[in-house]
Motif scaffolding. Structure first.
Motif, PDB file in Angstrom:
ATOM      1  N   SER A 150      17.988   2.040 -17.701  1.00 35.55           N
ATOM      2  CA  SER A 150      16.652   2.565 -17.511  1.00 35.55           C
ATOM      3  C   SER A 150      16.466   2.920 -16.046  1.00 35.55           C
ATOM      4  CB  SER A 150      15.605   1.539 -17.946  1.00 35.55           C
ATOM      5  OG  SER A 150      14.322   1.906 -17.526  1.00 35.55           O
ATOM      6  N   ALA A 151      15.540   3.862 -15.805  1.00 33.33           N
ATOM      7  CA  ALA A 151      15.204   4.237 -14.435  1.00 33.33           C
ATOM      8  C   ALA A 151      14.110   3.346 -13.865  1.00 33.33           C
ATOM      9  CB  ALA A 151      14.744   5.700 -14.397  1.00 33.33           C
ATOM     10  N   THR A 152      13.557   2.458 -14.668  1.00 34.08           N
ATOM     11  CA  THR A 152      12.439   1.622 -14.220  1.00 34.08           C
ATOM     12  C   THR A 152      12.769   0.782 -12.984  1.00 34.08           C
ATOM     13  OG1 THR A 152      11.538   1.538 -16.468  1.00 34.08           O
ATOM     14  CG2 THR A 152      10.784  -0.151 -14.932  1.00 34.08           C
ATOM     15  N   PRO A 153      13.955   0.139 -12.898  1.00 33.07           N
ATOM     16  CA  PRO A 153      14.251  -0.638 -11.682  1.00 33.07           C
ATOM     17  C   PRO A 153      14.185   0.204 -10.411  1.00 33.07           C
ATOM     18  CG  PRO A 153      15.769  -1.230 -13.434  1.00 33.07           C
ATOM     19  CD  PRO A 153      15.000  -0.044 -13.932  1.00 33.07           C
ATOM     20  N   PHE A 154      14.670   1.440 -10.478  1.00 35.75           N
ATOM     21  CA  PHE A 154      14.610   2.310  -9.306  1.00 35.75           C
ATOM     22  C   PHE A 154      13.165   2.677  -8.978  1.00 35.75           C
ATOM     23  CE2 PHE A 154      14.337   6.862  -7.985  1.00 35.75           C
ATOM     24  CZ  PHE A 154      14.671   6.660  -6.648  1.00 35.75           C
ATOM     25  N   GLU A 155      12.372   2.960  -9.996  1.00 30.88           N
ATOM     26  CA  GLU A 155      10.971   3.306  -9.770  1.00 30.88           C
ATOM     27  C   GLU A 155      10.202   2.119  -9.203  1.00 30.88           C
ATOM     28  OE1 GLU A 155       9.937   4.667 -13.644  1.00 30.88           O
ATOM     29  OE2 GLU A 155      11.368   6.327 -13.541  1.00 30.88           O
ATOM     30  N   ASN A 156      10.497   0.932  -9.701  1.00 29.72           N
ATOM     31  CA  ASN A 156       9.846  -0.271  -9.167  1.00 29.72           C
ATOM     32  C   ASN A 156      10.278  -0.534  -7.728  1.00 29.72           C
ATOM     33  OD1 ASN A 156       8.471  -0.656 -11.534  1.00 29.72           O
ATOM     34  ND2 ASN A 156       9.844  -2.249 -12.319  1.00 29.72           N
ATOM     35  N   ALA A 157      11.569  -0.329  -7.455  1.00 27.33           N
ATOM     36  CA  ALA A 157      12.057  -0.532  -6.090  1.00 27.33           C
ATOM     37  C   ALA A 157      11.385   0.456  -5.133  1.00 27.33           C
ATOM     38  CB  ALA A 157      13.576  -0.354  -6.054  1.00 27.33           C
ATOM     39  N   SER A 158      11.174   1.672  -5.587  1.00 28.17           N
ATOM     40  CA  SER A 158      10.482   2.664  -4.766  1.00 28.17           C
ATOM     41  C   SER A 158       9.032   2.252  -4.535  1.00 28.17           C
ATOM     42  CB  SER A 158      10.539   4.043  -5.433  1.00 28.17           C
ATOM     43  OG  SER A 158      11.869   4.497  -5.577  1.00 28.17           O
ATOM     44  N   LEU A 159       8.392   1.778  -5.611  1.00 27.89           N
ATOM     45  CA  LEU A 159       6.988   1.393  -5.506  1.00 27.89           C
ATOM     46  C   LEU A 159       6.806   0.196  -4.575  1.00 27.89           C
ATOM     47  CD1 LEU A 159       4.262   2.311  -6.555  1.00 27.89           C
ATOM     48  CD2 LEU A 159       4.533   0.765  -8.498  1.00 27.89           C
ATOM     49  N   GLU A 160       7.759  -0.728  -4.611  1.00 28.70           N
ATOM     50  CA  GLU A 160       7.702  -1.875  -3.703  1.00 28.70           C
ATOM     51  C   GLU A 160       7.790  -1.437  -2.247  1.00 28.70           C
ATOM     52  OE1 GLU A 160      10.924  -4.211  -5.057  1.00 28.70           O
ATOM     53  OE2 GLU A 160       9.798  -5.141  -6.694  1.00 28.70           O
ATOM     54  N   ARG A 161       8.385  -0.268  -2.020  1.00 23.98           N
ATOM     55  CA  ARG A 161       8.509   0.266  -0.660  1.00 23.98           C
ATOM     56  C   ARG A 161       7.415   1.287  -0.353  1.00 23.98           C
ATOM     57  NH1 ARG A 161      12.988  -1.564  -2.694  1.00 23.98           N
ATOM     58  NH2 ARG A 161      14.696  -2.342  -1.384  1.00 23.98           N
ATOM     59  N   GLY A 162       6.423   1.370  -1.250  1.00 23.19           N
ATOM     60  CA  GLY A 162       5.277   2.242  -1.009  1.00 23.19           C
ATOM     61  C   GLY A 162       5.440   3.668  -1.472  1.00 23.19           C
ATOM     62  N   ILE A 163       6.416   3.924  -2.368  1.00 24.56           N
ATOM     63  CA  ILE A 163       6.673   5.283  -2.853  1.00 24.56           C
ATOM     64  C   ILE A 163       6.384   5.351  -4.349  1.00 24.56           C
ATOM     65  CG2 ILE A 163       8.335   7.155  -3.050  1.00 24.56           C
ATOM     66  CD1 ILE A 163       7.733   6.411  -0.175  1.00 24.56           C
ATOM     67  N   LYS A 164       5.448   6.197  -4.745  1.00 27.72           N
ATOM     68  CA  LYS A 164       5.134   6.385  -6.165  1.00 27.72           C
ATOM     69  C   LYS A 164       5.812   7.659  -6.664  1.00 27.72           C
ATOM     70  CE  LYS A 164       1.342   6.762  -9.498  1.00 27.72           C
ATOM     71  NZ  LYS A 164      -0.123   6.791  -9.687  1.00 27.72           N
ATOM     72  N   LEU A 165       6.642   7.506  -7.715  1.00 26.82           N
ATOM     73  CA  LEU A 165       7.391   8.627  -8.275  1.00 26.82           C
ATOM     74  C   LEU A 165       6.972   8.870  -9.721  1.00 26.82           C
ATOM     75  CD1 LEU A 165      10.980   7.727  -6.974  1.00 26.82           C
ATOM     76  CD2 LEU A 165       9.402   9.415  -5.999  1.00 26.82           C
ATOM     77  N   ILE A 166       7.038  10.126 -10.144  1.00 23.25           N
ATOM     78  CA  ILE A 166       6.743  10.506 -11.525  1.00 23.25           C
ATOM     79  C   ILE A 166       7.915  11.326 -12.055  1.00 23.25           C
ATOM     80  CG2 ILE A 166       5.218  11.798 -13.063  1.00 23.25           C
ATOM     81  CD1 ILE A 166       3.900   9.343 -12.009  1.00 23.25           C
ATOM     82  N   LYS A 167       8.461  10.908 -13.209  1.00 15.96           N
ATOM     83  CA  LYS A 167       9.586  11.643 -13.814  1.00 15.96           C
ATOM     84  C   LYS A 167       9.118  12.968 -14.408  1.00 15.96           C
ATOM     85  CE  LYS A 167      11.399   8.531 -16.609  1.00 15.96           C
ATOM     86  NZ  LYS A 167      10.876   7.198 -16.248  1.00 15.96           N
ATOM     87  N   LEU A 168      10.022  13.935 -14.408  1.00  9.71           N
ATOM     88  CA  LEU A 168       9.743  15.233 -15.008  1.00  9.71           C
ATOM     89  C   LEU A 168       9.362  15.084 -16.481  1.00  9.71           C
ATOM     90  CD1 LEU A 168       9.879  18.393 -14.947  1.00  9.71           C
ATOM     91  CD2 LEU A 168      12.306  18.179 -15.480  1.00  9.71           C
ATOM     92  N   ASP A 169      10.044  14.188 -17.198  1.00  5.69           N
ATOM     93  CA  ASP A 169       9.790  14.033 -18.626  1.00  5.69           C
ATOM     94  C   ASP A 169       8.387  13.521 -18.924  1.00  5.69           C
ATOM     95  OD1 ASP A 169      12.186  15.013 -19.441  1.00  5.69           O
ATOM     96  OD2 ASP A 169      13.168  13.068 -19.675  1.00  5.69           O
ATOM     97  N   GLU A 170       7.718  12.922 -17.946  1.00  2.64           N
ATOM     98  CA  GLU A 170       6.376  12.414 -18.196  1.00  2.64           C
ATOM     99  C   GLU A 170       5.341  13.532 -18.266  1.00  2.64           C
ATOM    100  OE1 GLU A 170       5.032   8.809 -16.446  1.00  2.64           O
ATOM    101  OE2 GLU A 170       7.031   8.278 -15.741  1.00  2.64           O
TER     102      GLU A 170
ATOM    103  N   PRO B 243       0.840  -1.203   0.000  1.00  5.80           N
ATOM    104  CA  PRO B 243       0.000   0.000   0.000  1.00  5.80           C
ATOM    105  C   PRO B 243       0.871   1.247   0.000  1.00  5.80           C
ATOM    106  CG  PRO B 243      -0.840  -1.607   1.572  1.00  5.80           C
ATOM    107  CD  PRO B 243       0.480  -2.145   1.071  1.00  5.80           C
ATOM    108  N   LEU B 244       0.450   2.274  -0.741  1.00  9.73           N
ATOM    109  CA  LEU B 244       1.271   3.467  -0.900  1.00  9.73           C
ATOM    110  C   LEU B 244       1.479   4.182   0.426  1.00  9.73           C
ATOM    111  CD1 LEU B 244       0.114   5.100  -4.261  1.00  9.73           C
ATOM    112  CD2 LEU B 244       2.224   3.845  -3.776  1.00  9.73           C
ATOM    113  N   LEU B 245       2.726   4.451   0.714  1.00 13.16           N
ATOM    114  CA  LEU B 245       3.100   5.264   1.853  1.00 13.16           C
ATOM    115  C   LEU B 245       3.116   6.736   1.455  1.00 13.16           C
ATOM    116  CD1 LEU B 245       4.250   5.501   4.764  1.00 13.16           C
ATOM    117  CD2 LEU B 245       6.529   5.153   3.779  1.00 13.16           C
ATOM    118  N   ALA B 246       3.531   6.989   0.205  1.00 12.57           N
ATOM    119  CA  ALA B 246       3.592   8.360  -0.307  1.00 12.57           C
ATOM    120  C   ALA B 246       3.403   8.348  -1.815  1.00 12.57           C
ATOM    121  CB  ALA B 246       4.938   9.004   0.047  1.00 12.57           C
ATOM    122  N   ASP B 247       2.467   9.160  -2.292  1.00 12.61           N
ATOM    123  CA  ASP B 247       2.227   9.317  -3.723  1.00 12.61           C
ATOM    124  C   ASP B 247       2.701  10.708  -4.120  1.00 12.61           C
ATOM    125  OD1 ASP B 247       1.368   9.515  -6.296  1.00 12.61           O
ATOM    126  OD2 ASP B 247      -0.727   9.018  -5.894  1.00 12.61           O
TER     127      ASP B 247
END
Length: 540
Positions: free
Chosen positions: A453-473, A125-129
């Motif tokens: 790719s930055a995807t592994p870092f984003e997935n690792a963050s999400l597994e710890r409940g942190i949702k991140l969005i890149k500036l380029d998105e 569950p998200l700790l921080a979005d």
């Protein structure tokens, strides 16, 4: 040597008086472009004030782009473009109004659901979005609002409710409360007659397209809110994206696009966080004063439209200026405009939560007359009771106190997150920019050289409940369809290197300050995991 009379008994602080005096001299060309200002210590001794007072004034002037700090050389006056038909004496008087502002109000009301999200994985569950989608309203003062509702219901007459429901601009009481609030907190002087209430920003976008004309080309910032372009297009407007750099919206590209409407956020651009410099503000106002000889999206079959010069307008989106946490609020562009070219927009969504779909705009006088002619039959879509409740909430001072509490909580949250991460093993792999400038800041992460790719870092963050969005998105493509302009990037990194140093938009709205340590720990663990470094007890 600069000599000013500063009054310690004045209601404004000494640094605000000094800031005003130097800014006025720059605006009025009393200080030559490129000239060096006295050192902080020299000016402090000359005026008999503290070095901190001078430093605070210089810092604010630098933030607004009036001066530039050069390492080991001092502070230098930036060159401002000549402003055609601009009454500088009037502008000097308007600065007086701006300096009475101690906080700020506003916010554009984006539909963030259109923002791309991190690929779905099996996550906790998200700790921080940090995308800004989660606005739970935990800080909203429900008990105070409940009292406001009861008092409004007991005191509102049938006649008042009917009058409010049939006013095409919105409740007179709410418009008057907003006008008073803007004058006190933003230094923006406008009558309640100029204010139009809408059911969220999307409602007002549609009104603006009808008011200004569907034959227009609307320019929006890129990167920016993806939903903003969508809303304008759904209202029938043609839209182009204009790149943003460290000084704000690129006016040279705006000119080449041949758009006649520019929607921008001078005080705190989303998502880059850039503050429009004084030079760029003057360039933008110059652009607005010029008549558009040829709009990029004209109906060739309509001769009256094709041959008619179009007055240019700037839509100033002041979306989170009440949450500027360091220094004084950036003055609104609306108060620098002497030609009736700026439309000011704001909503209450940032401060009161997404359940409050109430927005407003301040029209220049000449546009107000057009509005009154074309929108006689318009019905304000915000309920009469809701408008009266918000008006009471503002005039009672409860809104101000609520925003002050929010600002304090968000400042502590940002400071705590950044301090904990920088003090950890992950601190050497991240950089932060724009902390304290508003509700979001930027975080750049150095991933390992071999990362593709930055995807592994984003997935690792999400597994710890942190949702991140890149500036380029937040970019959309193409940037400007009708002109061959080079793409300007807010970051200095090449696209190849940006994959190894991704920049993330850290939007703290909706986050719980009590979980700051947990959020920081989760981010540290994700960074250390991807960078293959030990996340030891240093941050535990």
């Amino acid at each position: 040597m600069l000599t000013y009379e500063l009054d310690a008994k004045n209601s404004r602080s000494l640094y605000e008086q000094l800031y005003q005096a130097i800014r006025s001299d720059i605006e009025l060309a009393r200080l030559d472009a490129g000239s060096k200002l006295p050192s902080k210590r020299t000016l402090a001794q000359h005026l008999g004030i503290s070095v901190i007072t001078v430093e605070s004034a210089y810092r604010q002037l630098a933030a607004e782009g009036y001066i530039e700090a050069k390492e080991r050389r001092g502070y230098f006056v930036n060159e401002l473009p000549s402003v055609q038909a601009h009454d500088m004496s009037a502008g000097s008087e308007q600065i007086e109004h701006q300096l009475n502002a101690e906080a700020a109000t506003k916010q554009i009301d984006p539909v963030l659901s259109s923002i791309p999200s991190v690929p779905s994985i099996q996550a906790t569950p998200l700790l921080a979005d940090f995308s800004g989608n989660d606005r739970s309203g935990d800080q909203f003062p429900f008990h105070i609002w409940a009292k406001t509702v009861r008092r409004t219901l007991s005191e509102a007459s049938k006649g008042l409710l009917l009058r409010t429901a049939h006013d095409n601009r919105g409740s007179e009481e709410l418009r008057a409360a907003i006008a008073q609030h803007l004058a006190h907190f933003r230094g923006l002087e406008a009558s309640s007659e100029q204010i139009i209430i809408g059911a969220g920003a999307q409602d007002l976008y549609g009104v603006l397209v009808q008011l200004l004309g569907r034959e227009r080309t609307f320019a929006v910032e890129n990167p920016g809110y993806p939903a903003l372009r969508t809303h304008y297009e759904l209202s029938g407007a043609h839209v182009v994206g204009i790149p943003v750099d460290e000084s704000g919206l690129d006016v040279a590209t705006l000119r080449a696009s041949r758009a006649s409407i520019a929607h921008c956020s001078p005080a705190h651009q989303f998502p880059t966080g850039s503050v429009m410099s004084a030079v760029r503000r003057h360039e933008l106002l110059d652009w607005a004063r010029e008549a558009s000889k040829q709009d990029a999206f004209r109906n060739a079959e309509r001769q009256d439209v094709k041959d008619r010069p179009l007055k240019r307008y700037i839509i100033e989106d002041d979306y989170d200026s009440e949450f500027r946490m360091r220094g004084r609020p950036i003055p609104p562009l609306f108060m620098q405009d002497t030609q009736g070219s700026v439309i000011y927009m704001n909503t209450f969504t940032r401060s009161l939560g997404s359940v409050f779909r109430i927005a407003y705009m301040v029209l220049p006088p000449q546009l107000l007359s057009v509005f009154n002619e074309r929108f006689v039959a318009r019905a304000c879509m915000v309920g009469a009771l809701e408008q009266l409740e918000l008006a009471r909430f503002i005039t009672s001072g409860d809104y101000e106190r609520h925003v002050n509490r929010q600002r304090t909580a968000y400042r502590r949250l940002q400071d705590s997150l950044v301090a904990k991460i920088m003090a950890s093993e992950a601190g050497n792999h991240v950089r932060f920019k724009g902390v304290g400038s508003g509700l979001h800041f930027l975080m750049e992460v150095d991933l390992p050289a071999g990362a593709r790719s930055a995807t592994p870092f984003e997935n690792a963050s999400l597994e710890r409940g942190i949702k991140l969005i890149k500036l380029d998105e937040y970019r959309f493509s193409p940037i400007v369809e009708e002109c061959l302009c080079p793409r300007l990037s807010f970051t200095t990194h090449s696209q190849e290197n940006s994959l190894l140093q991704p920049t993330y938009v850290m939007n703290v709205s909706g986050l719980d300050a009590e979980h700051a340590n947990e959020i920081a720990t989760a981010l540290i663990d994700a960074i250390c995991f991807c960078c293959d470094i030990s996340s030891g007890s240093k941050h535990r």
